[in-house]
Design a protein around this motif. Structure first.
Motif, PDB file in Angstrom:
ATOM      1  N   UNK A 195      35.998  46.616  30.431  1.00  0.00           N
ATOM      2  CA  UNK A 195      36.502  45.506  30.545  1.00  0.00           C
ATOM      3  C   UNK A 195      36.505  45.059  28.757  1.00  0.00           C
ATOM      4  N   UNK A 196      37.800  43.932  28.129  1.00  0.00           N
ATOM      5  CA  UNK A 196      37.472  43.244  27.036  1.00  0.00           C
ATOM      6  C   UNK A 196      38.385  42.022  27.330  1.00  0.00           C
ATOM      7  N   UNK A 197      37.196  40.863  26.656  1.00  0.00           N
ATOM      8  CA  UNK A 197      36.199  40.914  26.778  1.00  0.00           C
ATOM      9  C   UNK A 197      35.650  40.360  27.475  1.00  0.00           C
ATOM     10  N   UNK A 198      35.590  40.340  29.502  1.00  0.00           N
ATOM     11  CA  UNK A 198      35.909  40.067  30.239  1.00  0.00           C
ATOM     12  C   UNK A 198      36.130  40.535  31.178  1.00  0.00           C
ATOM     13  N   UNK A 199      35.876  41.230  32.565  1.00  0.00           N
ATOM     14  CA  UNK A 199      36.603  41.248  33.513  1.00  0.00           C
ATOM     15  C   UNK A 199      38.082  40.630  34.021  1.00  0.00           C
ATOM     16  N   UNK A 200      38.383  40.135  33.964  1.00  0.00           N
ATOM     17  CA  UNK A 200      39.386  38.897  35.049  1.00  0.00           C
ATOM     18  C   UNK A 200      39.850  38.133  33.400  1.00  0.00           C
ATOM     19  N   UNK A 201      41.090  37.592  34.527  1.00  0.00           N
ATOM     20  CA  UNK A 201      41.511  36.330  33.492  1.00  0.00           C
ATOM     21  C   UNK A 201      41.141  35.212  34.022  1.00  0.00           C
ATOM     22  N   UNK A 202      40.489  33.962  32.775  1.00  0.00           N
ATOM     23  CA  UNK A 202      39.620  32.937  32.936  1.00  0.00           C
ATOM     24  C   UNK A 202      40.395  31.728  33.898  1.00  0.00           C
ATOM     25  N   UNK A 203      40.110  30.739  34.103  1.00  0.00           N
ATOM     26  CA  UNK A 203      40.403  29.852  35.190  1.00  0.00           C
ATOM     27  C   UNK A 203      40.708  28.787  34.198  1.00  0.00           C
ATOM     28  N   UNK A 204      40.735  28.649  32.891  1.00  0.00           N
ATOM     29  CA  UNK A 204      40.731  27.257  31.770  1.00  0.00           C
ATOM     30  C   UNK A 204      42.367  27.557  31.054  1.00  0.00           C
ATOM     31  N   UNK A 214      29.385  34.516  40.601  1.00  0.00           N
ATOM     32  CA  UNK A 214      28.521  32.928  41.332  1.00  0.00           C
ATOM     33  C   UNK A 214      27.113  32.771  41.079  1.00  0.00           C
ATOM     34  N   UNK A 215      26.703  33.560  40.758  1.00  0.00           N
ATOM     35  CA  UNK A 215      24.898  32.998  40.563  1.00  0.00           C
ATOM     36  C   UNK A 215      25.372  31.946  39.564  1.00  0.00           C
ATOM     37  N   UNK A 216      26.219  32.622  38.145  1.00  0.00           N
ATOM     38  CA  UNK A 216      25.923  32.305  37.068  1.00  0.00           C
ATOM     39  C   UNK A 216      27.052  30.960  36.792  1.00  0.00           C
ATOM     40  N   UNK A 217      27.678  31.136  38.444  1.00  0.00           N
ATOM     41  CA  UNK A 217      29.286  30.346  38.037  1.00  0.00           C
ATOM     42  C   UNK A 217      30.005  30.436  37.273  1.00  0.00           C
ATOM     43  N   UNK A 218      29.706  31.909  36.859  1.00  0.00           N
ATOM     44  CA  UNK A 218      31.064  32.111  36.291  1.00  0.00           C
ATOM     45  C   UNK A 218      32.567  32.958  37.474  1.00  0.00           C
ATOM     46  N   UNK A 219      32.301  32.865  38.012  1.00  0.00           N
ATOM     47  CA  UNK A 219      33.424  33.972  39.433  1.00  0.00           C
ATOM     48  C   UNK A 219      34.739  32.774  39.445  1.00  0.00           C
ATOM     49  N   UNK A 220      34.714  31.950  38.889  1.00  0.00           N
ATOM     50  CA  UNK A 220      36.492  31.617  38.880  1.00  0.00           C
ATOM     51  C   UNK A 220      37.351  31.844  37.620  1.00  0.00           C
ATOM     52  N   UNK A 221      37.637  33.259  38.117  1.00  0.00           N
ATOM     53  CA  UNK A 221      39.012  34.306  37.333  1.00  0.00           C
ATOM     54  C   UNK A 221      39.232  35.068  37.958  1.00  0.00           C
ATOM     55  N   UNK A 222      40.460  35.022  37.880  1.00  0.00           N
ATOM     56  CA  UNK A 222      41.477  36.399  38.233  1.00  0.00           C
ATOM     57  C   UNK A 222      40.997  37.829  37.730  1.00  0.00           C
ATOM     58  N   UNK A 223      40.176  37.985  38.802  1.00  0.00           N
ATOM     59  CA  UNK A 223      39.262  39.647  38.302  1.00  0.00           C
ATOM     60  C   UNK A 223      40.392  40.408  38.198  1.00  0.00           C
ATOM     61  N   UNK A 224      40.250  41.844  37.371  1.00  0.00           N
ATOM     62  CA  UNK A 224      40.791  43.268  37.148  1.00  0.00           C
ATOM     63  C   UNK A 224      40.156  44.195  37.646  1.00  0.00           C
ATOM     64  N   UNK A 225      40.891  45.317  38.743  1.00  0.00           N
ATOM     65  CA  UNK A 225      40.568  46.478  38.309  1.00  0.00           C
ATOM     66  C   UNK A 225      41.441  47.493  38.193  1.00  0.00           C
ATOM     67  N   UNK A 226      41.129  48.828  37.692  1.00  0.00           N
ATOM     68  CA  UNK A 226      42.248  49.849  37.100  1.00  0.00           C
ATOM     69  C   UNK A 226      41.489  50.675  37.367  1.00  0.00           C
ATOM     70  N   UNK A 227      42.014  51.333  38.372  1.00  0.00           N
ATOM     71  CA  UNK A 227      41.228  53.435  39.145  1.00  0.00           C
ATOM     72  C   UNK A 227      42.520  53.562  39.223  1.00  0.00           C
ATOM     73  N   UNK A 228      41.935  55.389  39.658  1.00  0.00           N
ATOM     74  CA  UNK A 228      42.772  56.312  39.684  1.00  0.00           C
ATOM     75  C   UNK A 228      43.403  56.110  40.862  1.00  0.00           C
TER      76      UNK A 228
END
Length: 320
Positions: free
Chosen positions: A254-263, A226-240
Protein backbone atom coordinates in the motif's frame (compact mmCIF):
# COMPACT_ATOMS: atom_id res chain seq x y z
CA UNK A 1 -90.32 45.15 -55.94
CA UNK A 2 -88.50 43.20 -58.61
CA UNK A 3 -85.61 45.65 -58.44
CA UNK A 4 -85.20 45.05 -54.68
CA UNK A 5 -85.22 41.26 -55.23
CA UNK A 6 -82.50 41.57 -57.86
CA UNK A 7 -80.40 43.64 -55.46
CA UNK A 8 -80.72 40.96 -52.76
CA UNK A 9 -79.68 38.22 -55.16
CA UNK A 10 -76.78 40.33 -56.30
CA UNK A 11 -75.68 40.76 -52.63
CA UNK A 12 -75.53 36.99 -52.15
CA UNK A 13 -73.83 36.26 -55.43
CA UNK A 14 -71.28 33.45 -55.05
CA UNK A 15 -67.72 34.78 -55.38
CA UNK A 16 -65.82 33.66 -58.43
CA UNK A 17 -63.93 30.38 -58.05
CA UNK A 18 -60.16 30.76 -57.98
CA UNK A 19 -57.47 28.30 -58.89
CA UNK A 20 -54.98 26.99 -56.29
CA UNK A 21 -52.21 29.38 -57.22
CA UNK A 22 -54.60 32.32 -57.54
CA UNK A 23 -56.15 31.53 -54.14
CA UNK A 24 -52.72 31.19 -52.52
CA UNK A 25 -51.59 34.48 -54.06
CA UNK A 26 -54.74 36.15 -52.77
CA UNK A 27 -54.07 34.67 -49.27
CA UNK A 28 -50.57 36.10 -49.29
CA UNK A 29 -51.74 39.55 -50.26
CA UNK A 30 -55.28 40.80 -50.90
CA UNK A 31 -54.98 44.23 -52.48
CA UNK A 32 -58.70 44.93 -52.15
CA UNK A 33 -58.78 44.47 -48.34
CA UNK A 34 -55.06 45.15 -47.69
CA UNK A 35 -54.74 41.77 -45.90
CA UNK A 36 -51.48 39.85 -45.54
CA UNK A 37 -51.90 36.15 -44.68
CA UNK A 38 -55.54 36.77 -43.91
CA UNK A 39 -55.00 39.71 -41.55
CA UNK A 40 -54.82 43.44 -41.90
CA UNK A 41 -51.86 45.41 -40.63
CA UNK A 42 -53.73 46.57 -37.51
CA UNK A 43 -54.81 42.99 -36.78
CA UNK A 44 -51.20 41.77 -37.03
CA UNK A 45 -50.02 44.61 -34.81
CA UNK A 46 -52.58 43.75 -32.13
CA UNK A 47 -51.80 40.03 -32.05
CA UNK A 48 -48.02 40.62 -32.05
CA UNK A 49 -48.37 43.12 -29.22
CA UNK A 50 -50.45 40.62 -27.26
CA UNK A 51 -47.87 37.82 -27.57
CA UNK A 52 -45.00 40.19 -26.87
CA UNK A 53 -46.61 41.26 -23.59
CA UNK A 54 -47.67 37.68 -22.78
CA UNK A 55 -44.18 36.18 -23.20
CA UNK A 56 -42.50 39.14 -21.49
CA UNK A 57 -44.69 38.57 -18.42
CA UNK A 58 -44.02 34.82 -18.62
CA UNK A 59 -40.23 35.29 -18.80
CA UNK A 60 -40.33 37.87 -16.01
CA UNK A 61 -42.33 35.51 -13.81
CA UNK A 62 -39.86 32.67 -14.48
CA UNK A 63 -36.84 34.89 -13.75
CA UNK A 64 -38.41 36.11 -10.51
CA UNK A 65 -39.07 32.53 -9.36
CA UNK A 66 -35.52 31.46 -10.22
CA UNK A 67 -34.13 34.46 -8.32
CA UNK A 68 -36.15 33.50 -5.24
CA UNK A 69 -35.09 29.86 -5.63
CA UNK A 70 -31.38 30.71 -5.85
CA UNK A 71 -31.66 32.77 -2.69
CA UNK A 72 -32.40 29.50 -0.86
CA UNK A 73 -29.28 27.77 -2.22
CA UNK A 74 -25.72 27.75 -0.96
CA UNK A 75 -23.41 27.07 -3.92
CA UNK A 76 -20.77 25.64 -1.57
CA UNK A 77 -22.94 23.61 0.77
CA UNK A 78 -25.77 21.17 -0.04
CA UNK A 79 -29.15 21.76 1.52
CA UNK A 80 -29.35 18.18 2.77
CA UNK A 81 -26.33 16.52 4.36
CA UNK A 82 -25.29 13.05 5.50
CA UNK A 83 -28.31 11.04 6.72
CA UNK A 84 -30.73 13.63 5.30
CA UNK A 85 -29.26 13.40 1.80
CA UNK A 86 -29.81 10.85 -0.93
CA UNK A 87 -26.11 9.93 -0.98
CA UNK A 88 -26.16 9.10 2.75
CA UNK A 89 -23.21 9.05 5.12
CA UNK A 90 -21.49 5.82 4.10
CA UNK A 91 -18.73 6.51 1.53
CA UNK A 92 -17.71 3.99 -1.06
CA UNK A 93 -14.42 3.38 -2.82
CA UNK A 94 -13.48 4.07 -6.42
CA UNK A 95 -10.63 2.53 -8.40
CA UNK A 96 -8.52 3.53 -11.39
CA UNK A 97 -7.81 2.66 -14.17
CA UNK A 98 -11.30 1.92 -15.43
CA UNK A 99 -11.92 -0.47 -18.35
CA UNK A 100 -12.54 1.01 -21.83
CA UNK A 101 -15.83 2.88 -22.40
CA UNK A 102 -16.83 0.21 -24.94
CA UNK A 103 -17.11 -2.19 -22.01
CA UNK A 104 -18.53 0.26 -19.48
CA UNK A 105 -20.16 -2.35 -17.25
CA UNK A 106 -16.96 -4.34 -16.87
CA UNK A 107 -14.63 -4.09 -13.87
CA UNK A 108 -11.94 -6.33 -15.39
CA UNK A 109 -8.34 -5.13 -15.69
CA UNK A 110 -6.81 -7.56 -18.17
CA UNK A 111 -3.49 -7.10 -19.97
CA UNK A 112 -0.32 -8.79 -21.18
CA UNK A 113 2.76 -7.19 -19.65
CA UNK A 114 5.06 -8.10 -22.57
CA UNK A 115 2.76 -6.38 -25.09
CA UNK A 116 3.40 -2.63 -24.93
CA UNK A 117 0.43 -1.88 -27.12
CA UNK A 118 -1.76 -3.88 -24.78
CA UNK A 119 -0.68 -2.02 -21.63
CA UNK A 120 -0.65 1.45 -23.20
CA UNK A 121 -4.37 2.05 -22.60
CA UNK A 122 -4.09 1.33 -18.86
CA UNK A 123 -0.97 3.47 -18.49
CA UNK A 124 -2.52 6.40 -20.36
CA UNK A 125 -5.64 6.25 -18.20
CA UNK A 126 -3.57 6.39 -15.02
CA UNK A 127 -1.33 9.15 -16.41
CA UNK A 128 -4.37 11.32 -17.10
CA UNK A 129 -5.73 10.51 -13.67
CA UNK A 130 -2.60 11.48 -11.71
CA UNK A 131 -2.13 14.64 -13.81
CA UNK A 132 -5.22 16.09 -12.14
CA UNK A 133 -3.37 15.74 -8.83
CA UNK A 134 -0.42 17.83 -9.98
CA UNK A 135 -0.57 21.23 -8.37
CA UNK A 136 0.14 23.09 -11.62
CA UNK A 137 -3.03 21.56 -13.10
CA UNK A 138 -5.21 22.72 -10.21
CA UNK A 139 -7.02 25.97 -11.02
CA UNK A 140 -7.15 26.73 -7.29
CA UNK A 141 -3.50 25.90 -6.63
CA UNK A 142 -3.15 28.93 -4.34
CA UNK A 143 -5.54 27.25 -1.94
CA UNK A 144 -3.54 23.99 -1.83
CA UNK A 145 -0.88 23.76 0.87
CA UNK A 146 1.58 21.04 1.94
CA UNK A 147 0.53 19.30 5.16
CA UNK A 148 2.26 17.12 7.69
CA UNK A 149 0.59 13.80 8.40
CA UNK A 150 -2.42 14.09 10.72
CA UNK A 151 -2.11 17.91 10.86
CA UNK A 152 -5.10 19.72 9.37
CA UNK A 153 -4.59 22.87 7.26
CA UNK A 154 -5.89 26.27 8.29
CA UNK A 155 -9.58 26.98 7.74
CA UNK A 156 -10.52 27.16 4.07
CA UNK A 157 -7.26 25.61 2.83
CA UNK A 158 -6.79 22.05 1.56
CA UNK A 159 -3.90 19.63 1.82
CA UNK A 160 -1.87 18.76 -1.23
CA UNK A 161 -1.86 15.12 -2.37
CA UNK A 162 1.85 14.74 -2.95
CA UNK A 163 3.38 11.87 -4.93
CA UNK A 164 7.16 11.91 -4.29
CA UNK A 165 9.07 9.23 -6.29
CA UNK A 166 10.82 7.99 -3.15
CA UNK A 167 7.47 6.83 -1.73
CA UNK A 168 5.35 6.15 -4.83
CA UNK A 169 7.71 4.07 -6.97
CA UNK A 170 6.76 1.96 -8.99
CA UNK A 171 3.30 3.57 -9.07
CA UNK A 172 4.47 6.47 -11.23
CA UNK A 173 4.19 7.30 -14.95
CA UNK A 174 7.94 6.95 -15.51
CA UNK A 175 7.78 3.43 -14.06
CA UNK A 176 4.79 2.52 -16.22
CA UNK A 177 2.66 2.01 -13.08
CA UNK A 178 4.02 -1.55 -12.91
CA UNK A 179 2.14 -2.72 -16.00
CA UNK A 180 5.32 -3.57 -17.91
CA UNK A 181 6.87 -5.57 -15.08
CA UNK A 182 7.11 -9.10 -16.48
CA UNK A 183 7.44 -10.60 -13.01
CA UNK A 184 5.35 -8.27 -10.90
CA UNK A 185 1.92 -6.73 -11.21
CA UNK A 186 0.23 -3.36 -11.68
CA UNK A 187 -0.61 -0.46 -9.42
CA UNK A 188 -4.31 0.15 -8.85
CA UNK A 189 -5.29 3.53 -7.40
CA UNK A 190 -8.05 3.84 -4.82
CA UNK A 191 -9.91 6.92 -3.66
CA UNK A 192 -12.68 7.49 -1.15
CA UNK A 193 -15.87 8.98 -2.54
CA UNK A 194 -16.53 12.52 -1.33
CA UNK A 195 -19.42 13.15 1.07
CA UNK A 196 -19.90 16.69 2.30
CA UNK A 197 -18.97 17.17 5.96
CA UNK A 198 -18.46 13.45 6.57
CA UNK A 199 -15.96 12.81 9.37
CA UNK A 200 -14.45 9.35 9.88
CA UNK A 201 -14.63 7.79 13.32
CA UNK A 202 -11.20 6.18 13.59
CA UNK A 203 -10.40 2.76 14.97
CA UNK A 204 -8.19 2.35 18.01
CA UNK A 205 -7.38 -0.50 20.36
CA UNK A 206 -10.63 0.01 22.30
CA UNK A 207 -13.13 -0.22 19.44
CA UNK A 208 -11.71 -2.89 17.15
CA UNK A 209 -14.28 -5.38 15.82
CA UNK A 210 -13.89 -9.09 16.38
CA UNK A 211 -11.71 -11.36 14.21
CA UNK A 212 -14.83 -12.49 12.32
CA UNK A 213 -15.21 -8.94 10.91
CA UNK A 214 -11.61 -7.70 10.69
CA UNK A 215 -8.56 -9.81 9.90
CA UNK A 216 -5.81 -10.14 12.45
CA UNK A 217 -3.08 -8.36 10.48
CA UNK A 218 -5.18 -5.20 10.15
CA UNK A 219 -6.03 -5.33 13.85
CA UNK A 220 -2.33 -5.54 14.65
CA UNK A 221 -1.43 -2.72 12.25
CA UNK A 222 -3.99 -0.43 13.92
CA UNK A 223 -2.70 -1.28 17.41
CA UNK A 224 0.91 -0.70 16.34
CA UNK A 225 -0.01 2.61 14.68
CA UNK A 226 -1.79 3.75 17.82
CA UNK A 227 1.43 3.32 19.79
CA UNK A 228 3.06 5.77 17.36
CA UNK A 229 -0.05 8.02 17.44
CA UNK A 230 -0.53 7.38 13.71
CA UNK A 231 -3.80 5.46 13.74
CA UNK A 232 -6.12 8.29 12.68
CA UNK A 233 -6.74 7.24 9.10
CA UNK A 234 -9.39 5.46 7.08
CA UNK A 235 -7.65 2.12 6.69
CA UNK A 236 -7.80 0.12 3.47
CA UNK A 237 -7.56 -3.60 2.79
CA UNK A 238 -7.58 -5.46 -0.52
CA UNK A 239 -8.13 -9.20 -0.55
CA UNK A 240 -9.24 -11.97 -2.84
CA UNK A 241 -12.98 -12.48 -2.58
CA UNK A 242 -12.85 -16.28 -2.55
CA UNK A 243 -10.35 -18.81 -1.15
CA UNK A 244 -8.83 -19.39 -4.61
CA UNK A 245 -8.52 -15.63 -5.15
CA UNK A 246 -6.73 -15.25 -1.81
CA UNK A 247 -4.16 -17.84 -2.90
CA UNK A 248 -3.56 -16.24 -6.28
CA UNK A 249 -3.52 -12.54 -5.36
CA UNK A 250 0.04 -12.58 -3.99
CA UNK A 251 1.66 -9.98 -1.71
CA UNK A 252 0.39 -6.40 -1.74
CA UNK A 253 2.01 -3.08 -0.96
CA UNK A 254 0.00 0.00 0.00
CA UNK A 255 1.54 3.30 -1.17
CA UNK A 256 2.31 5.71 0.48
CA UNK A 257 0.54 4.18 3.50
CA UNK A 258 -2.31 1.84 4.19
CA UNK A 259 -5.12 4.35 4.29
CA UNK A 260 -6.41 7.88 3.87
CA UNK A 261 -4.93 10.27 6.43
CA UNK A 262 -7.04 12.44 8.73
CA UNK A 263 -5.87 15.82 7.38
CA UNK A 264 -8.06 15.35 4.27
CA UNK A 265 -11.31 15.16 6.26
CA UNK A 266 -13.93 16.51 6.31
CA UNK A 267 -14.63 17.52 2.73
CA UNK A 268 -16.45 20.88 2.68
CA UNK A 269 -16.29 21.67 -1.02
CA UNK A 270 -13.17 23.75 -0.54
CA UNK A 271 -11.58 25.25 -3.65
CA UNK A 272 -8.86 22.96 -4.98
CA UNK A 273 -9.87 19.94 -2.90
CA UNK A 274 -8.94 16.53 -4.30
CA UNK A 275 -9.79 13.19 -2.74
CA UNK A 276 -6.80 11.52 -1.07
CA UNK A 277 -5.23 8.62 -2.94
CA UNK A 278 -3.47 5.41 -2.20
CA UNK A 279 -2.01 2.97 -4.68
CA UNK A 280 -2.11 -0.78 -4.20
CA UNK A 281 0.84 -2.51 -5.84
CA UNK A 282 0.12 -6.14 -6.69
CA UNK A 283 3.65 -7.43 -6.43
CA UNK A 284 3.26 -11.00 -7.70
CA UNK A 285 -0.25 -11.93 -8.82
CA UNK A 286 -0.69 -15.39 -10.28
CA UNK A 287 -0.47 -15.10 -14.06
CA UNK A 288 -3.09 -16.32 -16.49
CA UNK A 289 -5.77 -16.56 -13.79
CA UNK A 290 -8.74 -14.29 -13.18
CA UNK A 291 -8.56 -12.89 -9.64
CA UNK A 292 -11.62 -11.37 -7.96
CA UNK A 293 -10.55 -8.56 -5.62
CA UNK A 294 -12.48 -6.66 -2.97
CA UNK A 295 -11.04 -3.54 -1.36
CA UNK A 296 -12.62 -2.11 1.79
CA UNK A 297 -12.36 1.18 3.64
CA UNK A 298 -12.28 0.88 7.43
CA UNK A 299 -13.66 3.31 10.01
CA UNK A 300 -16.17 2.61 12.76
CA UNK A 301 -18.81 4.63 10.89
CA UNK A 302 -18.29 2.83 7.55
CA UNK A 303 -20.69 -0.06 6.99
CA UNK A 304 -19.74 -2.84 4.58
CA UNK A 305 -22.36 -4.33 2.30
CA UNK A 306 -21.09 -6.47 -0.55
CA UNK A 307 -24.41 -6.48 -2.40
CA UNK A 308 -24.75 -2.68 -2.53
CA UNK A 309 -20.96 -2.14 -2.54
CA UNK A 310 -21.14 0.09 0.49
CA UNK A 311 -17.74 0.92 1.94
CA UNK A 312 -15.98 -1.23 -0.65
CA UNK A 313 -15.18 -1.71 -4.32
CA UNK A 314 -14.86 -4.82 -6.47
CA UNK A 315 -12.77 -5.42 -9.58
CA UNK A 316 -11.08 -8.30 -11.35
CA UNK A 317 -7.42 -8.58 -12.32
CA UNK A 318 -5.93 -10.87 -14.95
CA UNK A 319 -2.28 -10.64 -15.98
CA UNK A 320 -1.08 -12.76 -18.92
Amino acid sequence: MADNKNKVNEYYTKPPELGRWEGFRLFLWNSETSQFLGRTGSSWAKILLFYLIFYAVLVGFFVALMAVFYQTLDMKRPKWELDSSLIGNNPGLGFRPMPPPSNVESTLIWYKSSDKGNVRYWQEQLSLFVQSYQKENNEHADNVVPCSNFIKPEEGKVCDVEMPPTKWNPCLPEAGFGFEDEKGGPCIFLKLNKIYNWKPDYYNSTNLPGPDKMNDYLRKDIQDAELRNEHEMVWVTCEGENPADKENIGPLRYIPQRGFLSQYFPFKNQDGYLSPLIAVHFEQPKRGILINIECKAWATNIIHDRVDRRGSVHFELMVD
